[in-house]
Design an enzyme around this catalytic site. Structure first.
Site, PDB file in Angstrom:
ATOM      1  N   LYS A 244       2.337  -0.195  15.132  1.00  0.00           N
ATOM      2  CA  LYS A 244       3.758  -0.242  15.475  1.00  0.00           C
ATOM      3  C   LYS A 244       4.191  -1.467  16.269  1.00  0.00           C
ATOM      4  O   LYS A 244       5.382  -1.736  16.385  1.00  0.00           O
ATOM      5  CB  LYS A 244       4.125   1.027  16.273  1.00  0.00           C
ATOM      6  CG  LYS A 244       4.145   2.282  15.421  1.00  0.00           C
ATOM      7  CD  LYS A 244       5.337   2.289  14.490  1.00  0.00           C
ATOM      8  CE  LYS A 244       5.229   3.302  13.394  1.00  0.00           C
ATOM      9  NZ  LYS A 244       4.503   2.840  12.197  1.00  0.00           N
TER      10      LYS A 244
ATOM     11  N   HIS B 137       0.843  -1.192   0.000  1.00  0.00           N
ATOM     12  CA  HIS B 137       0.000   0.000   0.000  1.00  0.00           C
ATOM     13  C   HIS B 137       0.884   1.250   0.000  1.00  0.00           C
ATOM     14  O   HIS B 137       1.852   1.325   0.760  1.00  0.00           O
ATOM     15  CB  HIS B 137      -0.906   0.024   1.226  1.00  0.00           C
ATOM     16  CG  HIS B 137      -2.003  -0.994   1.175  1.00  0.00           C
ATOM     17  ND1 HIS B 137      -3.056  -0.996   2.064  1.00  0.00           N
ATOM     18  CD2 HIS B 137      -2.211  -2.054   0.339  1.00  0.00           C
ATOM     19  CE1 HIS B 137      -3.863  -2.003   1.778  1.00  0.00           C
ATOM     20  NE2 HIS B 137      -3.365  -2.650   0.744  1.00  0.00           N
TER      21      HIS B 137
ATOM     22  N   TYR C 276       4.517   6.462   9.800  1.00  0.00           N
ATOM     23  CA  TYR C 276       3.651   5.308   9.529  1.00  0.00           C
ATOM     24  C   TYR C 276       4.415   4.231   8.754  1.00  0.00           C
ATOM     25  O   TYR C 276       4.310   3.041   9.084  1.00  0.00           O
ATOM     26  CB  TYR C 276       2.412   5.735   8.753  1.00  0.00           C
ATOM     27  CG  TYR C 276       1.290   4.733   8.817  1.00  0.00           C
ATOM     28  CD1 TYR C 276       0.304   4.819   9.804  1.00  0.00           C
ATOM     29  CD2 TYR C 276       1.219   3.661   7.923  1.00  0.00           C
ATOM     30  CE1 TYR C 276      -0.716   3.903   9.870  1.00  0.00           C
ATOM     31  CE2 TYR C 276       0.205   2.721   7.995  1.00  0.00           C
ATOM     32  CZ  TYR C 276      -0.765   2.846   8.976  1.00  0.00           C
ATOM     33  OH  TYR C 276      -1.777   1.924   9.057  1.00  0.00           O
TER      34      TYR C 276
ATOM     35  N   PRO D 194      -2.795   0.145  19.031  1.00  0.00           N
ATOM     36  CA  PRO D 194      -2.600  -0.319  17.653  1.00  0.00           C
ATOM     37  C   PRO D 194      -2.901   0.730  16.586  1.00  0.00           C
ATOM     38  O   PRO D 194      -2.708   0.432  15.398  1.00  0.00           O
ATOM     39  CB  PRO D 194      -3.579  -1.497  17.549  1.00  0.00           C
ATOM     40  CG  PRO D 194      -4.625  -1.220  18.574  1.00  0.00           C
ATOM     41  CD  PRO D 194      -3.920  -0.533  19.699  1.00  0.00           C
TER      42      PRO D 194
END
Length: 386
Positions: A291, A72, A379, A287
């Site tokens: 991570k 992604h 991220y 969550p």
């Protein structure tokens, strides 16, 4: 019995550490209280950072991940009737995430370790540890295993951290809500993860494959899975996600429902004598920032290099720096996970000022390239220092 490194826990951290050490010729034994079938079927995290993907690939256990995982290049923040894409491919070129379930990572690592002849022992009961200052040992099943080091990779509720708890400083935060996790046999309704914030609470649309989707709903902390019927789950997911024009949430058979507490936790230092903690045994993050598994892999990278140096050269510089090195990344991930959590969740008792402030922060994140870049680079995972 005698080994160089005894590893408690056959989750991703313990199995990856065993594989990395064995590839350096270091003798290891892994003990796990659950069955192999349980470890290979337990659905947990599914978002792998770029560094995690690169680490698994370099370790020779990434072939199936590359074939079956979904790469992604962005996520969607959905709020106020609009969707806002955080484009990793534009903001942090060359870095992405791969959606590939933790249970699949475990399967790959179990197979690799067994192929290499690593001693994996499942369904081991009544494990005890001792001698952590100078002569560490494990006892289980009427046997004793002497070793040079013990790696505590046995999760938040394991025995490793508990054994040295009086020597640790603990930092923790509990959030006033939980996540209801839903696994369903239905194709994903969106090509990327959708983080949806609304007055009804937070919701996440994720996926595990082309035919399996994973969802999360913000719920009260005392919630039990049986409190929610299948119809109620789908109705609430639709209410929180069908907030932008043209989006329809596909439904299908729900195969699993669980509740995850939302907490932040760090125990310092991550080493006491000959015991080295890694992964959830040392730290927990909510969550929201995806991570947990990735931090475990980061810990193990550092630990495998440190133990490799010890056995190869006799030098302990990397071992002595293990805790401090890992904690720098841990606290960065703690902040990012806290930030994502407070940005997206509904807090009961928040006044009108707090709610408007939260909305302003969301809007700024969506329109500011600098803020979106900060989200993106955290991220997908910050580069490793090595």
């Amino acid at each position: 019995m005698k080994t160089s490194v005894a590893i408690i826990g056959a989750g991703p951290a313990g199995l990856l550490l065993a594989h990395l050490l064995a590839s350096q010729g270091i003798d290891v034994v892994v003990v796990e209280r659950r069955s192999r079938a349980h470890c290979e079927s337990r659905v947990r995290a599914g978002v792998l950072e770029q560094g995690t993907v690169d680490t698994l690939t370099a370790a020779g256990v990434g072939e199936r991940m590359r074939a079956e995982g979904h790469v992604h290049h962005g996520i969607e923040l959905r709020f106020g009737g609009e969707g806002h894409r955080i484009a990793f491919d534009e903001l942090v070129p060359g870095r992405a995430i791969t959606v590939y379930g933790q249970q699949e990572v475990v399967k790959d690592l179990v197979a690799a370790n067994l192929a290499a002849g690593v001693d994996l022992r499942f369904e081991v009961e009544d494990v005890a540890i001792g001698g952590l200052d100078t002569d560490p040992w494990l006892a289980f099943g009427g046997e004793r295993l002497d070793c040079d080091f013990i790696a505590g990779c046995d999760g938040f509720h394991g025995i490793s951290r508990e054994a040295v708890a009086p020597h640790l400083a603990v930092f923790e935060k509990t959030y006033p809500f939980a996540w209801l996790g839903i696994l369903a046999d239905v194709a994903p309704s969106a090509p990327e993860l959708v983080y949806a914030a609304s007055e009804r609470g937070f919701s996440l649309h994720s996926m595990r494959s082309d035919t399996v989707s994973r969802f999360y709903l913000q719920v009260p902390p005392e919630t039990a899975p049986e409190d929610w019927s299948e119809d109620a789950i789908w109705a609430e997911l639709k209410a929180r996600h069908e907030t932008v024009p043209g989006f329809t949430l596909a439904t299908g058979p729900i195969t699993a429902v669980d509740v995850a507490a939302m907490r932040s936790f760090v125990a310092e230092p991550m080493r006491f004598g000959r015991l080295l903690l890694a992964g959830d045994a040392a730290h927990i993050v909510p969550p929201t920032g995806a991570k947990g598994l990735n931090l475990a892999v980061a810990d193990v990278r550092v630990l495998a290099r440190a133990l490799g140096e010890h056995y190869r050269t006799g030098a302990d510089g990397l071992l002595d720096a293990y805790s401090a090195t890992c904690l720098k990344r841990v606290w960065r991930a703690q902040h990012f996970s806290w930030w994502m959590t407070t940005l997206l969740h509904r807090f009961d008792g928040a006044d009108a000022y707090d709610r408007r402030l939260q909305r302003s922060h969301l809007e700024f994140t969506a329109r500011s390239k600098a803020q979106a870049t900060a989200l993106a680079e955290n991220y997908v995972g910050l580069p490793y220092e090595d």
